[in-house]
Write an enzyme that holds these catalytic residues in place. Structure first.
Site, PDB file in Angstrom:
ATOM      1  N   ASP A 111      17.697  15.191  46.384  1.00  0.00           N
ATOM      2  CA  ASP A 111      19.123  14.308  46.665  1.00  0.00           C
ATOM      3  C   ASP A 111      18.971  13.293  45.671  1.00  0.00           C
ATOM      4  O   ASP A 111      17.824  12.948  45.210  1.00  0.00           O
ATOM      5  CB  ASP A 111      18.889  14.178  48.341  1.00  0.00           C
ATOM      6  CG  ASP A 111      17.655  13.274  48.473  1.00  0.00           C
ATOM      7  OD1 ASP A 111      17.621  12.040  48.375  1.00  0.00           O
ATOM      8  OD2 ASP A 111      16.794  14.125  49.045  1.00  0.00           O
ATOM      9  N   ASP A 167      20.218   9.892  46.998  1.00  0.00           N
ATOM     10  CA  ASP A 167      19.880   8.675  47.671  1.00  0.00           C
ATOM     11  C   ASP A 167      20.691   7.834  47.133  1.00  0.00           C
ATOM     12  O   ASP A 167      21.767   7.552  46.893  1.00  0.00           O
ATOM     13  CB  ASP A 167      18.693   8.763  48.315  1.00  0.00           C
ATOM     14  CG  ASP A 167      18.336   8.051  49.624  1.00  0.00           C
ATOM     15  OD1 ASP A 167      19.344   7.767  50.153  1.00  0.00           O
ATOM     16  OD2 ASP A 167      17.319   7.483  49.603  1.00  0.00           O
TER      17      ASP A 167
END
Length: 144
Positions: free
Chosen positions: A63, A65
């Protein structure tokens, strides 16, 4: 590699897990110059060095983020999807690296990391039970 995007180098931050970072934590780590945040690696790297084993990290992103603020917060479903993709990519990368290492095994300082770890004669300092259990690691420092 042709079909896998690989970056050499970077700074890894190890956080306590299992959990996802909050966006605030990720922004803090990013402000420190971190490229990747993970929940393992630090302990393994230290233990490998103590055993004079060269260690490299293959960090696979699941990910982005705070690196891509337009994306939603991390969720398990997306992480699992990326994990599956990453597993296939990791196999390709490891196969390529092992092939290259086999052609010319590198020598680095970690291969002699214990050289100055003992303040005194390791043959005197180490107990017999330790000489046996750690023999594979200590053998080049022990007298026959």
């Amino acid at each position: 590699m042709k079909d896998v995007n690989v970056h050499k180098g970077g700074t890894y931050v190890c956080m306590e897990g299992p959990q996802f970072s909050t966006r605030a934590e990720s922004l803090l780590h990013r402000s420190w110059g971190a490229n990747v945040i993970g929940m393992t690696n630090s302990t393994e790297a230290r233990l490998a060095m103590e055993a004079e084993i060269a260690y490299a990290t293959l960090a696979m992103v699941t990910d982005y983020d705070c690196w891509r603020e337009e994306e939603e917060e991390v969720n398990v479903a997306d992480v699992i999807t990326y994990l599956k993709k990453n597993a296939a990519n990791a196999q390709k990368i490891v196969a390529a690296v092992v092939t290259e290492l086999g052609k010319s095994p590198p020598k680095c300082a970690v291969h002699d990391a214990l050289k100055f770890a003992f303040l005194g004669d390791v043959n005197v300092l180490a107990k017999e039970e330790h000489k046996k259990s750690l023999g594979a690691i200590l053998k080049k420092y022990l007298k026959a």
